[in-house]
Design a protein around this motif. Structure first.
Motif, PDB file in Angstrom:
ATOM      1  N   LEU B  44      64.281  65.748  32.372  1.00 25.50           N
ATOM      2  CA  LEU B  44      63.693  66.165  33.647  1.00 25.50           C
ATOM      3  C   LEU B  44      62.211  65.788  33.718  1.00 25.50           C
ATOM      4  CD1 LEU B  44      64.159  67.885  36.234  1.00 25.50           C
ATOM      5  CD2 LEU B  44      63.346  69.829  34.922  1.00 25.50           C
ATOM      6  N   VAL B  45      61.468  66.161  32.675  1.00 27.55           N
ATOM      7  CA  VAL B  45      60.033  65.887  32.660  1.00 27.55           C
ATOM      8  C   VAL B  45      59.794  64.374  32.766  1.00 27.55           C
ATOM      9  CG1 VAL B  45      57.967  65.941  31.214  1.00 27.55           C
ATOM     10  CG2 VAL B  45      59.410  67.966  31.382  1.00 27.55           C
ATOM     11  N   SER B  46      60.556  63.588  31.984  1.00 26.11           N
ATOM     12  CA  SER B  46      60.353  62.141  31.985  1.00 26.11           C
ATOM     13  C   SER B  46      60.591  61.551  33.364  1.00 26.11           C
ATOM     14  CB  SER B  46      61.305  61.468  31.008  1.00 26.11           C
ATOM     15  OG  SER B  46      61.144  62.020  29.748  1.00 26.11           O
ATOM     16  N   ALA B  47      61.699  61.961  34.013  1.00 24.55           N
ATOM     17  CA  ALA B  47      62.008  61.399  35.320  1.00 24.55           C
ATOM     18  C   ALA B  47      60.887  61.704  36.315  1.00 24.55           C
ATOM     19  CB  ALA B  47      63.340  61.953  35.828  1.00 24.55           C
ATOM     20  N   TYR B  48      60.346  62.927  36.259  1.00 26.47           N
ATOM     21  CA  TYR B  48      59.269  63.283  37.186  1.00 26.47           C
ATOM     22  C   TYR B  48      57.976  62.547  36.858  1.00 26.47           C
ATOM     23  CZ  TYR B  48      61.539  66.768  40.081  1.00 26.47           C
ATOM     24  OH  TYR B  48      62.333  67.382  41.007  1.00 26.47           O
ATOM     25  N   VAL B  49      57.706  62.351  35.561  1.00 26.38           N
ATOM     26  CA  VAL B  49      56.479  61.625  35.195  1.00 26.38           C
ATOM     27  C   VAL B  49      56.583  60.168  35.665  1.00 26.38           C
ATOM     28  CG1 VAL B  49      55.109  60.755  33.265  1.00 26.38           C
ATOM     29  CG2 VAL B  49      55.854  63.136  33.285  1.00 26.38           C
ATOM     30  N   ILE B  50      57.755  59.554  35.455  1.00 29.16           N
ATOM     31  CA  ILE B  50      57.951  58.174  35.928  1.00 29.16           C
ATOM     32  C   ILE B  50      57.743  58.127  37.439  1.00 29.16           C
ATOM     33  CG2 ILE B  50      59.623  56.314  36.250  1.00 29.16           C
ATOM     34  CD1 ILE B  50      60.965  57.177  33.645  1.00 29.16           C
ATOM     35  N   ALA B 112      57.111  74.189  39.099  1.00 32.08           N
ATOM     36  CA  ALA B 112      55.839  74.723  39.604  1.00 32.08           C
ATOM     37  C   ALA B 112      54.878  73.592  39.987  1.00 32.08           C
ATOM     38  CB  ALA B 112      55.197  75.623  38.549  1.00 32.08           C
ATOM     39  N   ILE B 113      54.873  72.509  39.186  1.00 28.19           N
ATOM     40  CA  ILE B 113      53.911  71.432  39.436  1.00 28.19           C
ATOM     41  C   ILE B 113      54.367  70.537  40.592  1.00 28.19           C
ATOM     42  CG2 ILE B 113      52.840  69.356  38.457  1.00 28.19           C
ATOM     43  CD1 ILE B 113      53.023  70.784  35.709  1.00 28.19           C
ATOM     44  N   PHE B 114      55.664  70.144  40.588  1.00 28.76           N
ATOM     45  CA  PHE B 114      56.121  69.138  41.544  1.00 28.76           C
ATOM     46  C   PHE B 114      56.847  69.726  42.755  1.00 28.76           C
ATOM     47  CE2 PHE B 114      55.765  66.804  37.525  1.00 28.76           C
ATOM     48  CZ  PHE B 114      54.985  65.744  37.932  1.00 28.76           C
ATOM     49  N   GLY B 115      57.123  71.036  42.742  1.00 27.70           N
ATOM     50  CA  GLY B 115      57.793  71.647  43.886  1.00 27.70           C
ATOM     51  C   GLY B 115      59.292  71.420  43.862  1.00 27.70           C
ATOM     52  N   PRO B 116      60.016  72.090  44.751  1.00 27.85           N
ATOM     53  CA  PRO B 116      61.472  72.073  44.701  1.00 27.85           C
ATOM     54  C   PRO B 116      62.123  70.814  45.299  1.00 27.85           C
ATOM     55  CG  PRO B 116      60.733  73.494  46.464  1.00 27.85           C
ATOM     56  CD  PRO B 116      59.498  72.997  45.783  1.00 27.85           C
ATOM     57  N   ASP B 117      61.371  70.004  46.051  1.00 27.43           N
ATOM     58  CA  ASP B 117      62.008  68.870  46.740  1.00 27.43           C
ATOM     59  C   ASP B 117      62.268  67.713  45.795  1.00 27.43           C
ATOM     60  OD1 ASP B 117      61.666  70.362  49.029  1.00 27.43           O
ATOM     61  OD2 ASP B 117      59.655  69.535  49.344  1.00 27.43           O
ATOM     62  N   GLN B 118      63.310  66.913  46.142  1.00 29.88           N
ATOM     63  CA  GLN B 118      63.566  65.748  45.302  1.00 29.88           C
ATOM     64  C   GLN B 118      62.564  64.642  45.605  1.00 29.88           C
ATOM     65  OE1 GLN B 118      67.600  64.760  46.026  1.00 29.88           O
ATOM     66  NE2 GLN B 118      67.199  63.805  47.994  1.00 29.88           N
ATOM     67  N   LYS B 119      62.363  63.758  44.621  1.00 25.95           N
ATOM     68  CA  LYS B 119      61.327  62.724  44.714  1.00 25.95           C
ATOM     69  C   LYS B 119      61.960  61.339  44.765  1.00 25.95           C
ATOM     70  CE  LYS B 119      58.055  65.744  44.020  1.00 25.95           C
ATOM     71  NZ  LYS B 119      57.080  66.049  45.040  1.00 25.95           N
ATOM     72  N   ALA B 208      68.191  59.280  37.150  1.00 25.03           N
ATOM     73  CA  ALA B 208      67.500  59.487  38.422  1.00 25.03           C
ATOM     74  C   ALA B 208      67.641  58.285  39.341  1.00 25.03           C
ATOM     75  CB  ALA B 208      66.028  59.794  38.171  1.00 25.03           C
ATOM     76  N   GLY B 209      68.302  57.199  38.848  1.00 22.12           N
ATOM     77  CA  GLY B 209      68.472  56.002  39.671  1.00 22.12           C
ATOM     78  C   GLY B 209      69.526  56.199  40.754  1.00 22.12           C
ATOM     79  N   PRO B 214      65.040  61.799  41.344  1.00 17.15           N
ATOM     80  CA  PRO B 214      64.488  62.875  40.512  1.00 17.15           C
ATOM     81  C   PRO B 214      64.587  64.218  41.239  1.00 17.15           C
ATOM     82  CG  PRO B 214      63.012  60.996  40.543  1.00 17.15           C
ATOM     83  CD  PRO B 214      64.061  60.734  41.576  1.00 17.15           C
ATOM     84  N   ASN B 215      65.365  65.146  40.678  1.00 19.31           N
ATOM     85  CA  ASN B 215      65.472  66.489  41.261  1.00 19.31           C
ATOM     86  C   ASN B 215      65.579  67.499  40.135  1.00 19.31           C
ATOM     87  OD1 ASN B 215      68.428  67.281  40.755  1.00 19.31           O
ATOM     88  ND2 ASN B 215      68.601  65.218  41.584  1.00 19.31           N
TER      89      ASN B 215
END
Lengths: 363, 295
Positions: B44-50, B112-119, B208-209, B214-215
């Motif tokens: 999860l963390v990796s997908a959001y950082v990417i 908390a950092i990125f919020g609930p929405d998908q990216k 996440a592709g 990313p969610n």
């Protein structure tokens, strides 16, 4: 002092019970509501402690058994209007029966494999709860019955007046849950000292050695599963009855983990540890709402995220720093006060040592 | 028949990603007898950082992936050094609880950092695909299979032909004997965590592709990789791959051919049913070894 020594419980515990009994008269409605959730959750935690703390079996499926109890209450109390005197114990018994059904799978497995299979049970259970609309109401959830004991109605808005003292909806649930919690603590205290209880601890210490000494390992594990699931079922039934509404998504992994967190933070394999741990773990979300940097509207840290981060960090800190949990803090403090390095025999010492030992057979 | 092959392709691609996750479990389990319940949080963390680097900061995608790997490895190694190092010799239960604790905290921190929405992931493949014989091969899935094969080969070379691969095998077979023979067991554990974090990042990228993104539910894939390691046995890298691909295929085929009475989303629990069935027959998995016990 002589009179105190003859009491069946220690003075500290007696004081705690007295405080718990008068607490509804000193708390406001929101605080009392938090206390009701804590006491109801503590019943389930006491059950999980029998399985994980005393018998040494890791279960991630506790939420599944809570749900079984909850839906038994819904069907018996809600759909068929049967008395709470029947559906509360029946919720426990149905959950226990499910625990015994799962048992045979669990008996073949140990440690980490059991943890993963109980995780599978949790997910399969959730799938069933989402799809059995007739019982669970499907994804939207369903209403649950309030407790009714004879002419006493526990629904919101009802109250009971005894000699000038008024006990409202929250207070009624609080006292009912407290009585059940005390009964379950008494049961576990006697169980642990009895032959089956000692067999459980033998299984936890060293399964094979216990078996060689004549412990029926399969029966003991099944019994632990049954007892643990029974308390989970009762706890789940009271929980939804007090909430009056629940959705299948509530019975998730996080709920199981909260229970594991409660018994570990409180002091695993100790009698009162699950109660102490429940106070810490299940009070966090409500306490978090009153902190200044917490907000629900999306501008600050949400209470849910904050409490999750706090549980996670608490679990890690307790395992690294004080594996005996909150129950171990007292003995540590008194040892430190007497003199540094004084040897003590705190409760839970034996349990912690053995749960902490690496299983010799696993290498 | 075309539908079957389409599903089979998707299943193998998903299975390839499960294999990566399962290998992450296996690497750590072999080195330190710990099942890392926080693997999902690393994904999860990796997908959001990417996603954050590639879409918000305008970093080229593959550089973003590389930076994300560096970050995940740093977190993984730090967790091993700061927390797990102090728990060596304690029971399996302790490690399970501590990694679960880390997982909850990390997942909540991402929320908390990125919020609930998908990216948006910001990957170069998107929904592009090649079509052959009526089957759509999306580039994300093709690359996931190719990359997984390459990673497996690299892991094999590392395991068989490098100094630390040898040290890792020695630690896996008996960590006390390895310690006595001068193997730096602490460093081996740290390397295992670094490798698992890398595998988690690559898995996160593919998970996440397209058609996903990313969610916050991305980490749950690690729970579906549990049946994979159970099928294969906890200690066997070969088992992790066989188990991973089987679970991926089972999941996708049940999603395609699920009978109505089984309920919605039956494919998500089908792997667990397979897992429980296998464990009833073989309690240590298909490739796991039955440990000898002494009283």
């Amino acid at each position: 002092m002589a009179a105190l020594a003859r009491l069946p419980v220690r003075p500290g515990v007696l004081a705690a019970i007295v405080v718990a009994l008068v607490l509804p008269f000193g708390a406001d409605s929101a605080q009392l509501s938090t206390c009701v959730f804590i006491v109801i959750a503590a019943i389930g935690a006491v059950g999980l402690n029998v399985l994980t703390g005393y018998t040494g079996q890791i279960s991630l499926g506790h939420a599944f058994f809570l749900a079984i109890g909850a839906y038994t209450a819904a069907v018996l109390g809600g759909d068929h209007g049967i008395s709470a005197l029947i559906w509360i114990p029946a919720s426990g018994l149905t959950a226990a029966a499910c625990g015994l059904l799962v048992g045979p799978t669990a008996l073949r497995l140990r440690g980490l494999y059991l943890a993963i299979v109980t995780l599978g049970l949790l997910f399969i259970g959730q799938h069933l709860f989402f799809n059995l609309d007739g019982i669970t109401g499907g994804p939207q959830g369903r209403a649950f019955p309030a407790v009714q004991l004879g002419s006493f109605d526990f629904s919101p808005g009802q109250q009971l007046t005894i000699g000038g003292a008024v006990i409202d909806h929250d207070g009624l649930y609080y006292y009912l849950a407290l009585i059940i919690l005390l009964a379950s603590l008494l049961f576990v205290r006697n169980l642990v000292a009895s032959r089956p209880g000692r067999a459980m601890q033998a299984v936890r210490e060293r399964e094979l050695a216990g078996a060689v000494l004549g412990v029926d390992v399969a029966r003991t594990k099944l019994m632990a599963f049954g007892v643990s699931s029974f308390f989970a079922g009762v706890s789940g039934a009271l929980f939804v009855s007090y909430l009056s509404f629940a959705q299948p998504s509530q019975w998730d992994l996080l709920l199981s983990i909260q229970y594991l967190a409660a018994i570990t933070v409180g002091g695993i394999g100790t009698l009162y540890g699950p109660v102490l741990g429940s106070i810490v773990v299940f009070a966090i979300p409500d306490l978090a709402k009153s902190l200044p940097f917490i907000s629900d509207d999306g501008t600050g840290l949400s209470p849910g995220n904050f409490s999750s981060i706090l549980y996670g960090v608490l679990i890690i800190i307790f395992f690294v720093v004080e594996p005996r949990g909150v129950a171990g803090l007292g003995p540590r403090l008194s040892a430190w006060l007497r003199r540094p390095g004084a040897a003590t025999t705190p409760m839970g010492r034996v349990a912690v040592q053995s749960i902490d030992q690496e299983e010799a057979g696993s290498r | 028949m075309t539908e079957f092959f389409q599903l089979l392709f998707s299943g193998v691609a998903l299975g390839a990603v499960y294999s990566l996750i399962a290998l992450g479990f296996t690497v750590i389990y072999r080195a330190s007898r710990v099942i890392n319940f926080s693997q999902g949080a690393f994904i999860l963390v990796s997908a959001y950082v990417i996603s954050w680097l590639a879409t918000d900061k305008g970093v080229p995608f593959f550089l973003a992936v590389a930076l994300s790997i560096v970050f995940a490895v740093a977190v993984g190694v730090a967790f091993q050094l700061l927390v797990l190092r102090h728990l060596v010799g304690r029971s399996a239960f302790v490690a399970v609880m501590v990694t679960i604790g880390a997982s909850i905290a990390m997942t909540a921190a991402v929320s908390a950092i990125f919020g609930p929405d998908q990216k948006l992931l910001g990957d170069p493949w998107g929904s592009s695909a090649v079509h052959a014989a009526g089957i759509t091969f999306t580039w994300v899935k093709l690359w996931s299979i190719i990359v997984v094969a390459a990673v497996l080969y690299a892991l094999y070379l590392f395991d068989r032909h490098s100094r630390y691969g040898l040290a890792m095998r020695a630690t896996a077979s008996d960590h006390i004997a390895a310690l006595a023979a001068g193997v730096p067991v602490g460093r081996v554990h740290a390397i295992a965590w670094g490798m698992a974090a890398t595998l988690g990042t690559i898995a996160g990228m593919f998970l996440a592709g397209f058609p996903n993104s990313p969610n916050l539910g991305l980490g749950d894939a690690s729970f579906r990789a549990f049946p994979a390691i159970i099928l294969g046995g906890l200690e066997s890298p070969k088992g992790a791959v066989v188990g991973g691909v089987s679970i991926g295929v089972v999941e996708i085929l049940t999603s395609g051919y699920s009978p109505g009475w089984a309920g919605t989303n039956f494919s998500a629990v089908a792997p667990y049913i397979v897992m429980i069935a296998v464990l009833l027959a073989k309690p240590y998995g298909l490739f796991g070894s039955v440990p000898a016990e002494r009283i």
